[in-house]
Design a protein around this motif. Structure first.
Motif, short mmCIF file in Angstrom:
data_model
loop_
_atom_site.label_atom_id
_atom_site.label_comp_id
_atom_site.label_asym_id
_atom_site.label_seq_id
_atom_site.Cartn_x
_atom_site.Cartn_y
_atom_site.Cartn_z
N ASP A 61 0.77 -1.06 -0.17
CA ASP A 61 0.02 -0.01 -0.19
C ASP A 61 0.61 1.49 -0.17
O ASP A 61 0.96 1.88 0.51
N TYR A 64 2.13 2.25 3.34
CA TYR A 64 0.91 2.73 3.84
C TYR A 64 1.21 1.43 4.88
O TYR A 64 0.23 0.78 5.73
N VAL A 101 0.72 5.39 11.03
CA VAL A 101 -0.37 5.06 10.59
C VAL A 101 -0.13 3.69 12.00
O VAL A 101 0.45 2.95 12.68
N HIS A 104 -2.68 -0.22 11.81
CA HIS A 104 -2.52 -0.78 11.01
C HIS A 104 -0.59 -1.35 10.74
O HIS A 104 -0.39 -0.76 10.94
N PHE A 155 -10.42 -2.33 0.90
CA PHE A 155 -9.22 -2.70 -0.04
C PHE A 155 -9.09 -3.73 -1.77
O PHE A 155 -8.98 -4.03 -2.17
N PHE A 174 -8.10 -2.88 6.15
CA PHE A 174 -7.29 -2.48 4.57
C PHE A 174 -6.51 -3.78 3.68
O PHE A 174 -7.29 -4.58 4.18
N GLN A 178 -2.19 -5.59 5.46
CA GLN A 178 -2.38 -4.85 6.67
C GLN A 178 -2.66 -5.18 7.90
O GLN A 178 -3.91 -4.72 8.36
N ARG A 208 0.91 13.59 10.81
CA ARG A 208 -0.31 13.33 10.75
C ARG A 208 -1.44 11.83 10.54
O ARG A 208 -0.27 10.91 10.11
N ASP A 210 -2.86 8.69 10.18
CA ASP A 210 -3.37 8.12 9.03
C ASP A 210 -4.55 6.96 9.76
O ASP A 210 -4.64 6.56 10.74
N ALA A 211 -6.49 7.12 9.75
CA ALA A 211 -6.97 6.53 9.20
C ALA A 211 -7.69 6.31 10.84
O ALA A 211 -7.58 5.15 10.88
N GLU A 289 -6.48 11.76 10.38
CA GLU A 289 -6.66 12.04 8.62
C GLU A 289 -8.45 12.01 9.38
O GLU A 289 -9.00 10.28 8.52
N HIS A 349 -3.36 12.06 -2.09
CA HIS A 349 -2.50 10.99 -2.33
C HIS A 349 -3.12 10.30 -2.69
O HIS A 349 -3.22 9.06 -3.55
N ASP A 350 -4.35 10.41 -2.17
CA ASP A 350 -5.54 9.95 -2.48
C ASP A 350 -6.61 9.62 -2.91
O ASP A 350 -7.39 8.93 -3.40
N ARG A 435 -4.91 4.82 -7.35
CA ARG A 435 -4.61 5.98 -7.07
C ARG A 435 -3.48 5.97 -7.41
O ARG A 435 -2.53 7.70 -7.02
N ARG A 439 -0.29 10.07 -8.32
CA ARG A 439 1.01 10.49 -7.54
C ARG A 439 1.99 10.06 -8.68
O ARG A 439 3.22 9.08 -7.81
#
Ligand code: NOJ
Length: 585
Positions: A61, A64, A101, A104, A155, A174, A178, A208, A210-211, A289, A349-350, A435, A439
């Motif tokens: 990923d 990630y 992150v 996971h 995913f 995900f 992950q 930042r 993540d998720a 996020e 980036h998403d 994505r 990128r």
């Protein structure tokens, strides 16, 4: 002197390290490349960087899926390179936040390798393990599944993957590469807080996150009730046409994942994390996020910022959409016991690149300028995504073997093998949802490979060939009318105009459909901003606005040409798609 914190006044710029700058010529971005571009970023006028994951990762990923949280991916350099990058950024007055992150790890992380090895190893409970019967393949391609419930990974299909060594399934929101950490285990927390301290000790300015919404799921594993699986739902989303169909699909998306989000415990967890940051000097910060303002706690005890994603969740940015969005967000933020601060962005980036996503194929360049002005003049901290300043566009990869975003590869195979979609159509759909399109490598000049890597080097994703058409940094630096110089000017005006950074937001002409007008106001300065979203010239009067009555306007910035810089708010003439910023005198 402002009383605001640095993360409230800063303009952030997201660096996607794989695609930013290739310093060693291997086709992949790295720290050497980033360091070489710091002067560019300083000159652009950004104040802080959000670095997408730079840790070792098998890259299922794109970083990630982290296999070592306290190190640097070898393709990006070494920990010493990271330290140099941080020191060089700080030397230029640029802060750095990292991507953290929490939900996971990679399935190759030593924690997971240990956890999956048996049911009684010391890390046996570090991930979310559940009993279930082994999947049994049946004849005719069918399979009988013994999964704990029908939850889907967002995913790649089933959210459960079987591990024979344990005779159990692990949960992954995900990809199966992950696995979700078990945050109810205090040892997991301690291990991750050590990671946080490791980077804070090195001097990073924040994270930042993540998720975060996916960290805790419903402990009772309530099944979803949507009558389809992930691939079928994705396909149905593509085929939905009428508003009713689209609404139904939206509900399905929500219903499919609602038990896997926002489980109990996150507020306490965010408080714990915040307390760690607050032990450090220098106002270290957290941006989640997530768009849920609830994760800011009382405004001072959880996250410093959450993203205003609802602003970008629309097919077209319209004045009405912006006004409703601002009213809703700012009202909630201001109601927090410690007033919350907004954080605006239109791409990362998403998501599809903002130039492509909000363009209309006729006035893309004008619209990109309006959207940049919007993010840089609204109240709140702006986040820009690398490449938006030169108008980089999506590049759709239609050869599935060239996709690097593995969730798109998975979708391609599901479409062809499970849903019987024609391979050419499937390739296009996978390319569109991938994505990878947003990128691709940064375009630095008009040499082969866009100056990202030396000529002849195979870059990790193809460079968008439009680098030859002026969509590159060097050409735009030399062109006073380029988008890049427009961003630079706008960033300079923002920096030199305190009301644009600190001022209150006061919407004007609330029913205007063609344009969005508002004031930014401090006790010392009032600024009028007008964004003309239409292709028409406008003649506007603000004679009934109290703050503008008997005042004149001094032009600070315009995307059009005005013969005078001193103007009357009683009668303003604006060009099509004009961005107009003036100080009230
Ligand atoms: C959100 C990140 O922005 C995205 O790129 C990633 O795939 C998921 N979280 C999983 O970490």
């Amino acid at each position: 002197m402002t009383s605001l914190k640095w993360w409230q006044t800063a303009v952030f710029y997201q660096i996607y390290p794989r695609s930013f700058a290739d310093g060693n010529g291997d086709g992949i971005g790295d720290f050497k490349g980033i360091i070489e571009k710091l002067d560019y970023l300083k000159d652009l006028g950004v104040d802080a960087l959000w670095l997408s994951p730079h840790y070792p990762s098998p890259n299922w990923d794109c970083g990630y899926d982290i296999s070592d949280y306290c190190s640097v991916a070898p393709e990006y350099g070494t920990l010493d390179d990271f330290k140099t990058f941080l020191a060089e950024s700080h030397k230029r007055g640029i802060r750095v936040i990292l991507d953290l992150v929490l939900n996971h790890t990679s399935d190759e992380h030593p924690w997971f390798l240990e956890s999956k090895s048996s049911r009684d190893n010391p890390k046996a409970d570090w991930y979310v393990w559940m009993d279930g019967t082994p999947p049994i393949s049946e004849g005719n391609g069918g399979s009988r599944r013994g999964v704990p419930n029908n939850w889907q990974s967002c995913f790649d299909g089933d959210a459960w993957t079987y591990v024979p060594e344990r005779g159990q399934y692990y949960y992954h929101y995900f990809m199966k590469q992950q696995p979700d950490l078990n945050w109810r285990n205090p040892e997991v927390k301690q291990a991750m807080w050590n990671v946080v301290r490791f980077w804070l000790d090195l001097g990073v300015d924040g994270f930042r996150l993540d998720a975060i919404g996916t960290i805790y799921e419903d402990p009772s594993l309530t099944p979803h009730t949507v009558p389809m699986n992930l691939a079928q739902l994705r396909r149905a989303s593509e085929l939905a046409r009428t508003p009713a169909e689209k609404k139904q699909i939206e509900k399905y998306w929500y219903d499919m994942f609602k038990h896997q989000w926002g489980g109990p415990g996150l507020h306490d967890l965010m408080k714990e994390l915040r307390a760690i940051l607050d032990e450090y000097d220098g106002d270290r910060m957290l941006v989640g996020e997530d768009d849920d303002i609830a994760y800011m706690g009382d405004g001072g005890d959880e996250l410093h910022l959450v993203f205003n994603f609802p602003l970008m969740r629309t097919e077209r940015i319209t004045p009405d959409h912006i006004r409703r969005n601002q009213k809703e967000r700012l009202t909630r933020l201001e109601a927090l016991p410690v007033k919350g601060w907004q954080c605006n962005t239109l791409g990362n980036h998403d998501t599809s690149r903002l130039f492509t996503r909000y363009g209309d194929r006729q006035h893309d360049s004008s619209l990109a300028r309006l959207h940049a002005a919007l993010v840089l003049t609204l109240k709140g901290t702006p986040f820009l995504y690398n490449g938006e300043e030169i108008g980089m566009t999506d590049l759709i990869i239609t050869d599935p073997s060239k996709l690097r975003d593995t969730m798109a590869t998975w979708y391609y195979h599901s479409l062809v093998n499970d849903l019987g979609v024609d391979p050419a159509e499937a390739a296009l759909r996978a390319g569109e949802m991938s994505r990878d399109k947003n990128r691709t490598p940064m375009q630095w000049n008009n040499a082969p490979n866009g100056g990202f890597s030396p000529p002849g080097v195979q870059t990790w994703l193809p460079v968008n060939p439009n680098y030859k058409e002026g969509i590159n940094v060097r050409d735009q630096l030399h062109n006073p009318n380029s988008l890049l110089n427009y961003y630079k000017n706008l960033l300079r005006v923002r920096r030199n105009t305190p009301a644009l950074v600190e001022g209150e937001y006061i919407p004007l002409h609330p029913r205007a459909e063609d344009y969005f007008a508002f004031l930014r106001q401090t006790s010392a300065q009032t600024v009028l901003v007008i964004l003309n979203f239409s292709n028409n010239k406008l003649e506007l009067s603000f004679s009934r606005t109290a703050a503008l009555k008997d005042k004149s306007l001094h032009l600070l910035f315009s995307s059009a040409v005005h013969s005078h810089t001193d103007l009357s708010p009683k009668s303003l003439h604006l060009g099509a798609f004009e961005v107009f910023i003036a100080e009230v005198k």
